[in-house]
Design a protein around this motif. Structure first.
Motif, PDB file in Angstrom:
ATOM      1  N   THR A   1       0.851  -1.183   0.000  1.00 22.25           N
ATOM      2  CA  THR A   1       0.000   0.000   0.000  1.00 22.25           C
ATOM      3  C   THR A   1       0.889   1.235   0.000  1.00 22.25           C
ATOM      4  O   THR A   1       1.812   1.332   0.806  1.00 22.25           O
ATOM      5  CB  THR A   1      -0.896   0.017   1.253  1.00 22.25           C
TER       6      THR A   1
ATOM      7  N   ARG B   1       1.177   5.497   0.161  1.00 21.59           N
ATOM      8  CA  ARG B   1       0.532   6.759   0.521  1.00 21.59           C
ATOM      9  C   ARG B   1       1.393   7.873  -0.043  1.00 21.59           C
ATOM     10  O   ARG B   1       2.589   7.936   0.222  1.00 21.59           O
ATOM     11  CB  ARG B   1       0.399   6.900   2.038  1.00 21.59           C
TER      12      ARG B   1
ATOM     13  N   ALA C   1       1.413  13.421  -4.138  1.00 25.11           N
ATOM     14  CA  ALA C   1      -0.011  13.137  -4.320  1.00 25.11           C
ATOM     15  C   ALA C   1      -0.566  13.940  -5.489  1.00 25.11           C
ATOM     16  O   ALA C   1      -1.366  13.443  -6.288  1.00 25.11           O
ATOM     17  CB  ALA C   1      -0.786  13.456  -3.041  1.00 25.11           C
TER      18      ALA C   1
ATOM     19  N   THR D   1      -3.572  11.196  -6.812  1.00 27.08           N
ATOM     20  CA  THR D   1      -4.220  10.321  -5.832  1.00 27.08           C
ATOM     21  C   THR D   1      -3.425  10.365  -4.537  1.00 27.08           C
ATOM     22  O   THR D   1      -2.248  10.722  -4.542  1.00 27.08           O
ATOM     23  CB  THR D   1      -4.326   8.865  -6.344  1.00 27.08           C
ATOM     24  N   ASP D   2      -4.071   9.998  -3.446  1.00 29.79           N
ATOM     25  CA  ASP D   2      -3.389   9.940  -2.149  1.00 29.79           C
ATOM     26  C   ASP D   2      -2.887   8.537  -1.829  1.00 29.79           C
ATOM     27  O   ASP D   2      -1.989   8.375  -1.013  1.00 29.79           O
ATOM     28  CB  ASP D   2      -4.340  10.375  -1.028  1.00 29.79           C
ATOM     29  N   THR D   3      -3.499   7.520  -2.433  1.00 27.92           N
ATOM     30  CA  THR D   3      -3.139   6.136  -2.127  1.00 27.92           C
ATOM     31  C   THR D   3      -3.159   5.276  -3.384  1.00 27.92           C
ATOM     32  O   THR D   3      -3.817   5.607  -4.373  1.00 27.92           O
ATOM     33  CB  THR D   3      -4.104   5.508  -1.107  1.00 27.92           C
TER      34      THR D   3
ATOM     35  N   THR E   1      -2.144   0.803  -4.548  1.00 26.38           N
ATOM     36  CA  THR E   1      -1.562  -0.485  -4.214  1.00 26.38           C
ATOM     37  C   THR E   1      -0.792  -0.979  -5.428  1.00 26.38           C
ATOM     38  O   THR E   1      -1.219  -0.784  -6.564  1.00 26.38           O
ATOM     39  CB  THR E   1      -2.626  -1.523  -3.815  1.00 26.38           C
TER      40      THR E   1
ATOM     41  N   ALA F   1       3.619  -0.995   4.047  1.00 23.90           N
ATOM     42  CA  ALA F   1       3.106   0.343   3.747  1.00 23.90           C
ATOM     43  C   ALA F   1       4.277   1.206   3.318  1.00 23.90           C
ATOM     44  O   ALA F   1       5.291   1.270   4.021  1.00 23.90           O
ATOM     45  CB  ALA F   1       2.426   0.945   4.965  1.00 23.90           C
TER      46      ALA F   1
ATOM     47  N   ASP G   1       5.390   5.036   2.244  1.00 26.27           N
ATOM     48  CA  ASP G   1       5.047   6.460   2.199  1.00 26.27           C
ATOM     49  C   ASP G   1       5.981   7.157   1.222  1.00 26.27           C
ATOM     50  O   ASP G   1       7.195   6.946   1.269  1.00 26.27           O
ATOM     51  CB  ASP G   1       5.186   7.101   3.570  1.00 26.27           C
TER      52      ASP G   1
END
Length: 79
Positions: free
Chosen positions: A3, A5, A11, A16-18, A20, A69, A71
């Motif tokens: 995932t 972020r 962004a 987009t903010d997120t 996969t 995750a 970032d």
């Protein structure tokens, strides 16, 4: 799938903010991001730090697990 972020300018560039992605290493992740988001995003990504589960991942050989995750943090200033 890891995932992701995206923050601030990352962004905005990804629109987009997120997300996969299925990647086994940071290098594979970068290649997938280039394919998905294009050249302009990659210019932003070159300036960004990548954190995997909160730890800086500066080497393309860093492995990723499907539960990780990531970032994407562009440089920022503040005080």
């Amino acid at each position: 799938m890891a995932t992701l972020r995206f923050f601030a300018g990352a962004a905005e560039a990804a629109q987009t903010d997120t997300a996969t992605l299925d990647a086994g290493t940071i290098g594979e992740l970068r290649a997938e991001l280039a394919e998905r988001y294009g050249t302009e995003f990659m210019r932003v990504l070159e300036l960004c730090s990548l954190l995997v589960n909160g730890a800086r991942a500066g080497d393309d050989a860093v492995t990723l697990a499907p539960t990780d995750a990531v970032d994407v943090l562009p440089p920022f200033a503040g005080g």
